[in-house]
Design a protein around this motif. Structure first.
Motif, PDB file in Angstrom:
ATOM      1  N   ARG A   1     -14.995  37.858  -4.231  1.00  7.81           N
ATOM      2  CA  ARG A   1     -14.272  36.674  -3.767  1.00  7.81           C
ATOM      3  C   ARG A   1     -15.208  35.471  -3.929  1.00  7.81           C
ATOM      4  O   ARG A   1     -16.388  35.561  -3.618  1.00  7.81           O
ATOM      5  CB  ARG A   1     -13.837  36.839  -2.328  1.00  7.81           C
ATOM      6  CG  ARG A   1     -12.951  38.060  -2.172  1.00  7.81           C
ATOM      7  CD  ARG A   1     -12.095  37.996  -0.945  1.00  7.81           C
ATOM      8  NE  ARG A   1     -11.340  39.214  -0.785  1.00  7.81           N
ATOM      9  CZ  ARG A   1     -10.210  39.519  -1.413  1.00  7.81           C
ATOM     10  NH1 ARG A   1      -9.706  38.679  -2.268  1.00  7.81           N
ATOM     11  NH2 ARG A   1      -9.589  40.653  -1.195  1.00  7.81           N
ATOM     12  N   THR A   2     -14.686  34.373  -4.430  1.00  7.40           N
ATOM     13  CA  THR A   2     -15.538  33.213  -4.707  1.00  7.40           C
ATOM     14  C   THR A   2     -15.448  32.173  -3.609  1.00  7.40           C
ATOM     15  O   THR A   2     -14.409  31.994  -2.999  1.00  7.40           O
ATOM     16  CB  THR A   2     -15.160  32.539  -6.041  1.00  7.40           C
ATOM     17  OG1 THR A   2     -13.805  32.134  -5.982  1.00  7.40           O
ATOM     18  CG2 THR A   2     -15.395  33.445  -7.218  1.00  7.40           C
ATOM     19  N   GLU A   3     -16.552  31.494  -3.411  1.00  6.64           N
ATOM     20  CA  GLU A   3     -16.640  30.343  -2.504  1.00  6.64           C
ATOM     21  C   GLU A   3     -17.220  29.152  -3.269  1.00  6.64           C
ATOM     22  O   GLU A   3     -17.802  28.264  -2.686  1.00  6.64           O
ATOM     23  CB  GLU A   3     -17.546  30.685  -1.300  1.00  6.64           C
ATOM     24  CG  GLU A   3     -17.061  31.843  -0.467  1.00  6.64           C
ATOM     25  CD  GLU A   3     -15.758  31.548   0.246  1.00  6.64           C
ATOM     26  OE1 GLU A   3     -15.501  30.372   0.572  1.00  6.64           O
ATOM     27  OE2 GLU A   3     -14.979  32.505   0.460  1.00  6.64           O
ATOM     28  N   TRP A   4     -17.076  29.173  -4.576  1.00  5.09           N
ATOM     29  CA  TRP A   4     -17.740  28.180  -5.417  1.00  5.09           C
ATOM     30  C   TRP A   4     -17.248  26.773  -5.187  1.00  5.09           C
ATOM     31  O   TRP A   4     -17.999  25.821  -5.326  1.00  5.09           O
ATOM     32  CB  TRP A   4     -17.584  28.537  -6.888  1.00  5.09           C
ATOM     33  CG  TRP A   4     -18.290  29.802  -7.257  1.00  5.09           C
ATOM     34  CD1 TRP A   4     -19.155  30.527  -6.469  1.00  5.09           C
ATOM     35  CD2 TRP A   4     -18.186  30.500  -8.473  1.00  5.09           C
ATOM     36  NE1 TRP A   4     -19.575  31.626  -7.144  1.00  5.09           N
ATOM     37  CE2 TRP A   4     -19.004  31.637  -8.385  1.00  5.09           C
ATOM     38  CE3 TRP A   4     -17.487  30.285  -9.633  1.00  5.09           C
ATOM     39  CZ2 TRP A   4     -19.148  32.547  -9.421  1.00  5.09           C
ATOM     40  CZ3 TRP A   4     -17.624  31.191 -10.661  1.00  5.09           C
ATOM     41  CH2 TRP A   4     -18.454  32.304 -10.553  1.00  5.09           C
ATOM     42  N   LEU A   5     -15.969  26.618  -4.885  1.00  5.29           N
ATOM     43  CA  LEU A   5     -15.430  25.275  -4.707  1.00  5.29           C
ATOM     44  C   LEU A   5     -16.155  24.557  -3.574  1.00  5.29           C
ATOM     45  O   LEU A   5     -16.548  23.405  -3.721  1.00  5.29           O
ATOM     46  CB  LEU A   5     -13.929  25.324  -4.463  1.00  5.29           C
ATOM     47  CG  LEU A   5     -13.195  24.001  -4.620  1.00  5.29           C
ATOM     48  CD1 LEU A   5     -13.429  23.411  -5.999  1.00  5.29           C
ATOM     49  CD2 LEU A   5     -11.724  24.179  -4.372  1.00  5.29           C
ATOM     50  N   SER A   6     -16.382  25.232  -2.466  1.00  2.00           N
ATOM     51  CA  SER A   6     -17.108  24.599  -1.357  1.00  2.00           C
ATOM     52  C   SER A   6     -18.555  24.314  -1.758  1.00  2.00           C
ATOM     53  O   SER A   6     -19.119  23.307  -1.365  1.00  2.00           O
ATOM     54  CB  SER A   6     -17.046  25.451  -0.095  1.00  2.00           C
ATOM     55  OG  SER A   6     -17.568  26.733  -0.333  1.00  2.00           O
ATOM     56  N   GLU A   7     -19.154  25.185  -2.562  1.00  2.00           N
ATOM     57  CA  GLU A   7     -20.513  24.931  -3.047  1.00  2.00           C
ATOM     58  C   GLU A   7     -20.553  23.692  -3.941  1.00  2.00           C
ATOM     59  O   GLU A   7     -21.464  22.879  -3.857  1.00  2.00           O
ATOM     60  CB  GLU A   7     -21.042  26.145  -3.823  1.00  2.00           C
ATOM     61  CG  GLU A   7     -21.319  27.358  -2.962  1.00  2.00           C
ATOM     62  CD  GLU A   7     -21.748  28.558  -3.754  1.00  2.00           C
ATOM     63  OE1 GLU A   7     -22.261  28.391  -4.886  1.00  2.00           O
ATOM     64  OE2 GLU A   7     -21.551  29.689  -3.264  1.00  2.00           O
ATOM     65  N   LEU A   8     -19.550  23.545  -4.821  1.00  2.00           N
ATOM     66  CA  LEU A   8     -19.475  22.370  -5.704  1.00  2.00           C
ATOM     67  C   LEU A   8     -19.319  21.093  -4.880  1.00  2.00           C
ATOM     68  O   LEU A   8     -19.921  20.072  -5.180  1.00  2.00           O
ATOM     69  CB  LEU A   8     -18.322  22.496  -6.682  1.00  2.00           C
ATOM     70  CG  LEU A   8     -18.498  23.448  -7.851  1.00  2.00           C
ATOM     71  CD1 LEU A   8     -17.193  23.600  -8.601  1.00  2.00           C
ATOM     72  CD2 LEU A   8     -19.607  23.007  -8.777  1.00  2.00           C
ATOM     73  N   GLU A   9     -18.493  21.152  -3.847  1.00  2.00           N
ATOM     74  CA  GLU A   9     -18.289  19.967  -2.996  1.00  2.00           C
ATOM     75  C   GLU A   9     -19.580  19.588  -2.293  1.00  2.00           C
ATOM     76  O   GLU A   9     -19.894  18.408  -2.160  1.00  2.00           O
ATOM     77  CB  GLU A   9     -17.165  20.248  -1.986  1.00  2.00           C
ATOM     78  CG  GLU A   9     -15.807  20.306  -2.637  1.00  2.00           C
ATOM     79  CD  GLU A   9     -14.713  20.859  -1.721  1.00  2.00           C
ATOM     80  OE1 GLU A   9     -15.031  21.308  -0.605  1.00  2.00           O
ATOM     81  OE2 GLU A   9     -13.552  20.846  -2.150  1.00  2.00           O
ATOM     82  N   LEU A  10     -20.355  20.577  -1.851  1.00  2.00           N
ATOM     83  CA  LEU A  10     -21.640  20.281  -1.212  1.00  2.00           C
ATOM     84  C   LEU A  10     -22.607  19.616  -2.198  1.00  2.00           C
ATOM     85  O   LEU A  10     -23.354  18.719  -1.830  1.00  2.00           O
ATOM     86  CB  LEU A  10     -22.259  21.563  -0.652  1.00  2.00           C
ATOM     87  CG  LEU A  10     -21.603  22.136   0.603  1.00  2.00           C
ATOM     88  CD1 LEU A  10     -22.213  23.494   0.948  1.00  2.00           C
ATOM     89  CD2 LEU A  10     -21.736  21.190   1.772  1.00  2.00           C
ATOM     90  N   LEU A  11     -22.587  20.085  -3.452  1.00  2.00           N
ATOM     91  CA  LEU A  11     -23.473  19.502  -4.469  1.00  2.00           C
ATOM     92  C   LEU A  11     -23.141  18.043  -4.727  1.00  2.00           C
ATOM     93  O   LEU A  11     -24.014  17.237  -5.028  1.00  2.00           O
ATOM     94  CB  LEU A  11     -23.398  20.298  -5.762  1.00  2.00           C
ATOM     95  CG  LEU A  11     -24.037  21.680  -5.760  1.00  2.00           C
ATOM     96  CD1 LEU A  11     -23.741  22.400  -7.069  1.00  2.00           C
ATOM     97  CD2 LEU A  11     -25.534  21.590  -5.541  1.00  2.00           C
TER      98      LEU A  11
END
Length: 179
Positions: free
Chosen positions: A167-177
């Protein structure tokens, strides 16, 4: 005077079966998220059996929803540039690759040129595309895709070839970046 720039929604299929497969997917998602395209949603990652040329390792596949100011043709060019930057080589048709980026859908556009067909011509035959697409698609196309998935599962019995991997959580990681 500020000009309104039209933003379109598109769906991109991603696949990798060489090396650090997840890293290639994540790097591609990060490269898609720039001034002309914003990643709006990421599917889960699925591990899938190869199709076509089967003498190769399993793939990791996913789909992202993006918002873009590119035309379909310009977006296709951008996808090819991202593949090139992630060392994609085209030696065997449907063969192993570090990254594969396919433009699946672009708004409601239907296009058939020498370089680009939208919707993607083999999308409806491939559970490794349709299942992650269900994770991210939000509009009226969802019901149609659900029925195609159900039909493929029922008629073709292909479910063994597509397994949820992560399961991915990448979108929240991108928003943090970005902040």
């Amino acid at each position: 005077m500020i000009e309104n720039i039209k933003k379109s929604i598109a769906y991109i299929g991603l696949g990798s079966n060489i090396g650090e497969r997840e890293s290639y997917l994540k790097n591609a998602v990060e490269l898609l998220n720039h001034s002309n395209t914003k990643v709006k949603s990421c599917s889960n990652i699925y591990e899938t059996d190869p199709v076509g040329y089967t003498d190769q390792d399993a793939f990791l596949n996913m789909v992202v929803e993006i918002e873009t100011t590119y035309s379909p043709e310009a977006l296709l060019h951008q996808l090819a540039e991202i593949e090139k930057s992630l060392l994609r080589q085209r030696e065997i048709h449907w063969g192993p690759r570090t990254i594969d980026l396919d433009l699946l859908l672009f708004e409601d556009i239907q296009l058939n040129t020498d370089k680009l067909i939208i919707p993607h011509p083999r999308m409806n035959e491939r559970l490794f595309v349709l299942i992650p697409l269900l994770d991210v698609i939000q509009d009226e196309k969802r019901e149609s895709i659900q029925s195609r998935v159900a039909r493929l599962l029922e008629v073709e019995g292909q479910e063994e070839g597509v397994r949820i991997w992560k399961r991915t959580e990448w979108l929240s990681e991108l928003e943090l970046l970005e902040n």
